[in-house]
Design a protein around this motif. Sequence first.
Motif, mmCIF file in Angstrom:
data_model
loop_
_atom_site.group_PDB
_atom_site.id
_atom_site.type_symbol
_atom_site.label_atom_id
_atom_site.label_comp_id
_atom_site.label_asym_id
_atom_site.label_seq_id
_atom_site.Cartn_x
_atom_site.Cartn_y
_atom_site.Cartn_z
ATOM 1 N N ASP A 15 26.004 42.541 44.517
ATOM 2 C CA ASP A 15 26.220 41.523 45.899
ATOM 3 C C ASP A 15 27.302 40.598 45.695
ATOM 4 O O ASP A 15 27.856 40.072 46.725
ATOM 5 N N ILE A 16 27.463 40.049 44.635
ATOM 6 C CA ILE A 16 28.517 39.170 44.509
ATOM 7 C C ILE A 16 29.986 39.634 44.417
ATOM 8 O O ILE A 16 30.870 39.080 44.931
ATOM 9 N N LEU A 17 29.979 41.096 43.902
ATOM 10 C CA LEU A 17 31.427 41.531 44.036
ATOM 11 C C LEU A 17 31.533 41.869 45.660
ATOM 12 O O LEU A 17 32.684 41.825 46.087
ATOM 13 N N ILE A 18 30.658 42.246 46.132
ATOM 14 C CA ILE A 18 30.894 42.329 47.864
ATOM 15 C C ILE A 18 31.169 41.204 48.509
ATOM 16 O O ILE A 18 32.156 41.148 49.208
ATOM 17 N N TYR A 19 30.511 40.043 48.059
ATOM 18 C CA TYR A 19 30.975 38.843 48.564
ATOM 19 C C TYR A 19 32.352 38.387 48.435
ATOM 20 O O TYR A 19 33.112 37.955 49.128
ATOM 21 N N LEU A 20 32.853 38.536 46.986
ATOM 22 C CA LEU A 20 34.171 38.305 46.611
ATOM 23 C C LEU A 20 35.172 39.198 47.152
ATOM 24 O O LEU A 20 36.274 38.832 47.631
ATOM 25 N N GLY A 21 34.749 40.547 47.256
ATOM 26 C CA GLY A 21 35.694 41.230 48.107
ATOM 27 C C GLY A 21 35.673 40.904 49.394
ATOM 28 O O GLY A 21 37.017 41.080 50.147
ATOM 29 N N THR A 22 34.744 40.411 49.948
ATOM 30 C CA THR A 22 34.874 39.891 51.355
ATOM 31 C C THR A 22 35.797 38.728 51.667
ATOM 32 O O THR A 22 36.566 38.575 52.583
ATOM 33 N N GLU A 23 35.788 37.812 50.505
ATOM 34 C CA GLU A 23 36.253 36.638 50.727
ATOM 35 C C GLU A 23 38.086 36.949 50.586
ATOM 36 O O GLU A 23 38.584 36.543 51.196
ATOM 37 N N GLU A 24 38.123 38.076 49.557
ATOM 38 C CA GLU A 24 39.564 38.467 49.430
ATOM 39 C C GLU A 24 39.971 39.277 50.704
ATOM 40 O O GLU A 24 41.298 38.865 51.059
ATOM 41 N N HIS A 70 40.730 45.180 44.701
ATOM 42 C CA HIS A 70 41.744 45.927 44.043
ATOM 43 C C HIS A 70 42.868 45.302 44.374
ATOM 44 O O HIS A 70 43.510 44.910 45.541
ATOM 45 N N PRO A 71 43.871 45.420 43.493
ATOM 46 C CA PRO A 71 44.029 45.730 42.089
ATOM 47 C C PRO A 71 43.479 44.817 41.197
ATOM 48 O O PRO A 71 44.011 43.385 41.113
ATOM 49 N N LEU A 72 42.520 44.736 40.367
ATOM 50 C CA LEU A 72 41.765 44.196 39.200
ATOM 51 C C LEU A 72 42.601 44.198 37.904
ATOM 52 O O LEU A 72 42.811 43.681 37.046
ATOM 53 N N VAL A 73 43.150 45.446 37.556
ATOM 54 C CA VAL A 73 43.780 45.978 36.652
ATOM 55 C C VAL A 73 45.256 46.699 37.115
ATOM 56 O O VAL A 73 45.130 47.322 38.192
ATOM 57 N N ASP A 74 46.248 46.449 36.302
ATOM 58 C CA ASP A 74 47.284 47.628 36.417
ATOM 59 C C ASP A 74 46.859 48.921 36.234
ATOM 60 O O ASP A 74 46.125 49.416 35.301
ATOM 61 N N ALA A 75 47.550 49.841 36.831
ATOM 62 C CA ALA A 75 47.127 51.403 36.611
ATOM 63 C C ALA A 75 47.786 51.981 35.137
ATOM 64 O O ALA A 75 47.020 52.776 34.837
ATOM 65 N N LYS A 76 48.597 51.326 34.669
ATOM 66 C CA LYS A 76 48.923 51.445 33.304
ATOM 67 C C LYS A 76 47.649 51.122 32.318
ATOM 68 O O LYS A 76 47.745 51.720 30.994
ATOM 69 N N GLU A 77 46.802 50.533 32.811
ATOM 70 C CA GLU A 77 45.278 50.311 31.827
ATOM 71 C C GLU A 77 44.462 51.086 32.045
ATOM 72 O O GLU A 77 43.459 50.892 31.269
ATOM 73 N N VAL A 78 44.604 52.160 33.122
ATOM 74 C CA VAL A 78 43.465 53.209 33.257
ATOM 75 C C VAL A 78 43.050 53.941 32.157
ATOM 76 O O VAL A 78 43.914 54.259 31.533
ATOM 77 N N VAL A 79 41.958 53.953 31.625
ATOM 78 C CA VAL A 79 41.518 54.773 30.599
ATOM 79 C C VAL A 79 41.451 56.390 31.223
ATOM 80 O O VAL A 79 40.856 56.835 31.946
ATOM 81 N N ASN A 80 42.282 57.305 30.435
ATOM 82 C CA ASN A 80 42.551 58.581 30.753
ATOM 83 C C ASN A 80 41.448 59.432 30.305
ATOM 84 O O ASN A 80 40.736 58.989 29.318
ATOM 85 N N GLN A 81 41.050 60.524 30.805
ATOM 86 C CA GLN A 81 40.138 61.691 30.431
ATOM 87 C C GLN A 81 40.242 61.907 28.704
ATOM 88 O O GLN A 81 39.424 62.060 28.099
ATOM 89 N N GLY A 82 41.596 62.125 28.313
ATOM 90 C CA GLY A 82 41.916 62.455 26.966
ATOM 91 C C GLY A 82 41.918 61.430 25.751
ATOM 92 O O GLY A 82 41.894 61.533 24.900
ATOM 93 N N ASP A 83 41.652 59.979 26.318
ATOM 94 C CA ASP A 83 41.614 58.825 25.612
ATOM 95 C C ASP A 83 40.318 58.944 24.649
ATOM 96 O O ASP A 83 39.264 59.170 25.143
#
Length: 320
Positions: free
Chosen positions: A45-54, A173-186
């Motif tokens: 619910d905090i995430l929803i609230y902060l998303g709403t404020e954003e 979104h975005p909380l991280v850059d796309a280069k930080e995404v964990v890939n399936q093969g990692d």
Amino acid sequence: MLDAHALLWKQDLDQLKQMHTEIATSLQGKKVAFIDIPLYYNVGDILIYLGTEEFINTHNIDIQYRAFQKNINHSKLKKVDTILFQGGGNFGDLYIKHQSLREMIIKRYPDKQIVMLPETIYFNSFVEQEKSAKVFRTHKDLTLYVRDTRSFDIAKSFTDNVKLMPDMAHSLHPLVDAKEVVNQGDKIKRILNLKRKDIESSTNQSALDKQAFDWINMLTLSDHLLLRLFKKMQKLPVIKHKLTKNWKLQSDALLFSASNYFLAHEQVHTDRLHGLILAVLLGRQVELFDNSYGKNSAYYQQWLSANPVIKIHTSVTRPE
């Protein structure tokens, strides 16, 4: 240059955030009160609230007044054009105080525009569902956004103005850059096992051989003491209507703490919807299990089935 996996992750989340523009359009030029802000420690619910404020900040929504579930200042509500409700998963008869607040506001302000941000709807009792729908039907300017098609079908008995919309946490979104995404093969070195311990829990089990934890386990003693202080201040005549700004600071700190905890793991196993959403926003791999009434799989199918970081386990086993 992004690989296909990270690019698909980014495109998917960009699109979900962009969909919130439709809500902003309905609020432009209006004086708005934002109510039912969560004064409790449910990180979802905090995430929803902060998303709403954003969302509010991004679209320059004119918020004249903010309030928690208790101690609403009705003299403030009388001065606005629109009453905006926090979204989430408490629409129904599992969390009575929030549903009672909605019904009270609907009865008391038939002349105001009312907008309810994206909800999942669930009633244990069809009798209670019909009673609540009858109250909602009395209001002529009420829009109900919902997070899945099952909720959409129920909501049609509450109002003609029902629209599908992704959860407001996607506006973080975005909380991280796309280069930080964990890939399936990692290589997966650390796995987070986040499991519900409340009335929405099911008996679904992850294959992990490790202790599970819930949002409450992430809180410090200072967090608990601050919450007690905020609740005590809610009883003070002058201060109680001025707490939301400071609560936003505490909520930001909680998001920072939760994000760092998630980022220390490459994969998350969870039966919490916002465990899923936060993990996806942070680009972690996710093994998703359902809650007690299928909320997670319904949301996944509606909004996240194309996202490459998620694997879903769809069977729901209800607790005895």
